[in-house]
Design an enzyme around this catalytic site. Structure first.
Site, PDB file in Angstrom:
ATOM      1  N   LYS A   1      38.140  60.938  10.459  1.00 46.65           N
ATOM      2  CA  LYS A   1      38.929  59.972  11.218  1.00 46.65           C
ATOM      3  C   LYS A   1      39.955  60.748  12.037  1.00 46.65           C
ATOM      4  O   LYS A   1      40.484  61.767  11.581  1.00 46.65           O
ATOM      5  CB  LYS A   1      39.620  59.027  10.225  1.00 46.65           C
ATOM      6  CG  LYS A   1      40.447  57.928  10.848  1.00 46.65           C
ATOM      7  CD  LYS A   1      40.945  56.993   9.750  1.00 46.65           C
ATOM      8  CE  LYS A   1      41.789  55.859  10.272  1.00 46.65           C
ATOM      9  NZ  LYS A   1      42.185  54.914   9.217  1.00 46.65           N
TER      10      LYS A   1
ATOM     11  N   SER B   1      41.374  50.116  10.003  1.00 48.88           N
ATOM     12  CA  SER B   1      41.439  50.988  11.145  1.00 48.88           C
ATOM     13  C   SER B   1      40.356  52.078  11.182  1.00 48.88           C
ATOM     14  O   SER B   1      40.125  52.658  12.234  1.00 48.88           O
ATOM     15  CB  SER B   1      42.813  51.663  11.180  1.00 48.88           C
ATOM     16  OG  SER B   1      43.005  52.449  10.026  1.00 48.88           O
TER      17      SER B   1
ATOM     18  N   SER C   1      42.070  49.757   5.253  1.00 44.73           N
ATOM     19  CA  SER C   1      41.392  50.402   6.388  1.00 44.73           C
ATOM     20  C   SER C   1      40.123  51.183   6.089  1.00 44.73           C
ATOM     21  O   SER C   1      39.427  51.596   7.006  1.00 44.73           O
ATOM     22  CB  SER C   1      42.363  51.329   7.103  1.00 44.73           C
ATOM     23  OG  SER C   1      43.102  50.577   8.023  1.00 44.73           O
TER      24      SER C   1
HETATM   25  N1  GLN Z   1      45.363  46.289   8.817  1.00 41.95           N
HETATM   26  C1  GLN Z   1      46.343  46.864   7.972  1.00 41.95           C
HETATM   27  C2  GLN Z   1      47.587  47.245   8.747  1.00 41.95           C
HETATM   28  O1  GLN Z   1      47.595  47.235   9.948  1.00 41.95           O
HETATM   29  C3  GLN Z   1      45.768  48.039   7.195  1.00 41.95           C
HETATM   30  C4  GLN Z   1      45.686  49.293   7.963  1.00 41.95           C
HETATM   31  C5  GLN Z   1      45.333  50.481   7.124  1.00 41.95           C
HETATM   32  O2  GLN Z   1      44.893  50.365   5.993  1.00 41.95           O
HETATM   33  N2  GLN Z   1      45.548  51.656   7.707  1.00 41.95           N
HETATM   34  O3  GLN Z   1      48.580  47.554   8.168  1.00 41.95           O
END
Ligand code: GLN
Length: 486
Positions: free
Chosen positions: A76, A151, A175
């Site tokens: 990532k 994400s 994510s």
């Molecule tokens: N959608 C969640 C947020 O924006 C989780 C994101 C993540 O796990 N990096 O906080």
């Protein structure tokens, strides 16, 4: 037709038997990326030359004994790899090159894995659809009009399409598990501290976790046993022994003797898609028919999970983002004085969700509001953690849905941040509590992948991988994916 190894075990066997060379294997995945990624947009950058050189070197040595020798993978785009850009999906870091390797990148290289490139993420990993990436759009390989989740959307979509045999993602509030669910692959959110965060761009430091996204539970276990463990560079990684996770996955074993909890408040959640709920209930029955004892548990604090999570992560994010001031990292706006440099750099190079984090976080950490918001949320977090600890005193694991709705249309929720936040209702509690969770696909619903997560006690990844492996075999989703994606 070229034979594509579909799991790490399959590739390893072929490499060891010299049925395929590491270079040939690398080239198979490179051609797939070249053929399919223009539609999917998963890779933000590639390092094919370096990958070929590393593969050739392995072939020349003839030694494939390292655990991931010759296995192609991606990182990532928040994981530092020296010589490659580390963009975090942001205009701010679009040209920023990592000066050193993250621990996870270093241990994977030592284990013989072959890096193909970096994959897309929501900006600074904030988001649930990958649409917050300022660099490119990533699509769901099962339906190009749908989001891949986020994400770690680049990781999940690329693995679903076999553009690598595993990817490293991050999970702060879902994510890894949510995009894995939307794309029909396996994703593991490790317990807080199980994998070193050294060299990873942080979102919320007391929530972030690093883990694999891979085609199967066995692949996930093989990667975990390489990346898990204490790291002197990350004080939050305790010296707890790392299990030989993959050899613990006995084939054909059932679930007798296992007590698995079902969270009442999750099943009753508002807005839970009817067909997904039915699919979840079928999986619970499936676990029962595999020998598990199913126990209903109540976690009443679930209703505070989303506000508690978003209050705390945005507060931590606002402090982590303070370093992007146009002086030390990334881009700088053209200005004539220092004050403008701070403000213009941020307004020009950061996207809307990240700006929201800075505003929300700065507000809740400011004098006068700190006790009412931040401290209160931190206390609720402790209560949520205790609620889970109590639950794990009575059950071995918990089975839960991953998302209340299936992968949604690109653009559908971008103008409504609150609706986007609600996508995380089933995932954020694991991060609040610091426990582990394995997301795996079961079947197709609404013509898209659906699945569940198995939650486990902190540092008990072995348990959830074992349960997940038995469940995975009983469903056979892997065959559906191979048929449609290859
Ligand atoms: N959608 C969640 C947020 O924006 C989780 C994101 C993540 O796990 N990096 O906080």
């Amino acid at each position: 037709m070229t034979l594509i190894p579909k799991t790490i075990a399959e590739a390893k066997k072929m490499l060891e038997a010299k049925q395929i060379s590491a270079l040939e294997l690398t080239n198979i995945f490179i051609s797939r990326i070249e053929k399919f990624d223009s539609d999917l947009g998963t890779y933000t950058q590639t390092c094919f030359d370096e990958a070929r050189i590393a593969a050739k070197k392995l072939d020349e040595s003839g030694d494939f004994s390292a655990p991931l020798a010759g296995i192609p993978y991606s990182l990532k785009d928040v994981v530092s790899k020296k010589g490659l850009k580390n963009t975090a999906g942001s205009k701010m870091l679009e040209h920023y090159e990592a000066p050193y390797d993250a621990t996870v990148a270093e241990v994977l290289e030592n284990a013989g894995a072959i890096l193909l490139g970096k994959v897309n993420t929501d900006e600074f990993t904030q988001g649930s659809s990958c649409e917050n990436s300022a660099l490119q759009l990533t699509r769901n390989p099962w339906n190009l009009d749908k989001v891949p989740g986020g994400s770690s959307g680049g990781s999940a979509a690329s693995i679903a399409k076999y553009l690598g045999l595993f990817s490293i993602g991050t999970d702060t509030g879902g994510s890894i598990r949510q995009p894995a669910n939307f794309c029909g692959v396996t994703g593991l959110k490790v317990s807080y501290g199980r994998v070193s965060r050294s060299g990873i761009i942080s979102y919320a430091s007391s929530f972030d976790s690093i883990g694999p996204i891979a085609p199967t539970v066995d692949c996930t276990a093989r990667v975990l046993e390489v990346i898990a463990g204490n790291d002197k560079k990350d004080a939050t990684t305790p010296e707890i022994a790392v299990d030989a996770y993959s050899s613990l996955l006995e084939t054909g074993a059932d679930l007798s003797g296992k007590k698995i909890g079902v969270i009442k408040e999750f099943v009753e959640a508002e807005g839970f898609d009817v067909e997904l709920k039915q699919s979840f209930e079928n999986t619970v029955q499936q676990l029962e028919s595999l020998g598990a004892e199913i126990v209903e548990i109540s976690l009443p604090l679930t209703r505070y999970a989303i506000p508690t999570y978003y209050l705390l992560v945005k507060a931590e994010a606002s402090t982590n983002l303070a370093r992007y001031d146009g002086i030390r990292f990334g881009e700088t706006a053209t200005v004539s004085n220092l004050k403008d440099q701070y403000t213009k750099t941020r307004s020009e190079f950061l996207g809307p969700e990240v700006k929201r984090a800075i505003m929300m976080g700065t507000y809740t950490l400011s004098a006068g509001y700190f006790d009412a918001y931040y401290v209160k949320a931190a206390k609720v977090r402790t209560l949520i953690k205790e609620e889970y600890e109590k639950a794990f005193a009575t059950v071995d694991a918990i089975v839960a849905p991953v998302t209340p709705f299936p992968a949604f249309n690109i653009g559908e929720k971008t103008s409504d941040p609150l609706a986007m936040y609600l996508a995380d209702i089933f995932t954020v509690t694991a991060n609040l509590a610091g426990i582990c969770g394995l997301s795996l696909p079961t079947e197709k619903v609404h013509d898209l992948p659906a699945g569940v997560q198995i939650l486990g006690k902190a540092f008990n990844e072995a348990e959830i991988l074992q349960i997940g492996s038995v469940l995975e075999k009983s469903y056979g989703f892997t065959e559906i994916r191979e048929k449609e994606m290859i």
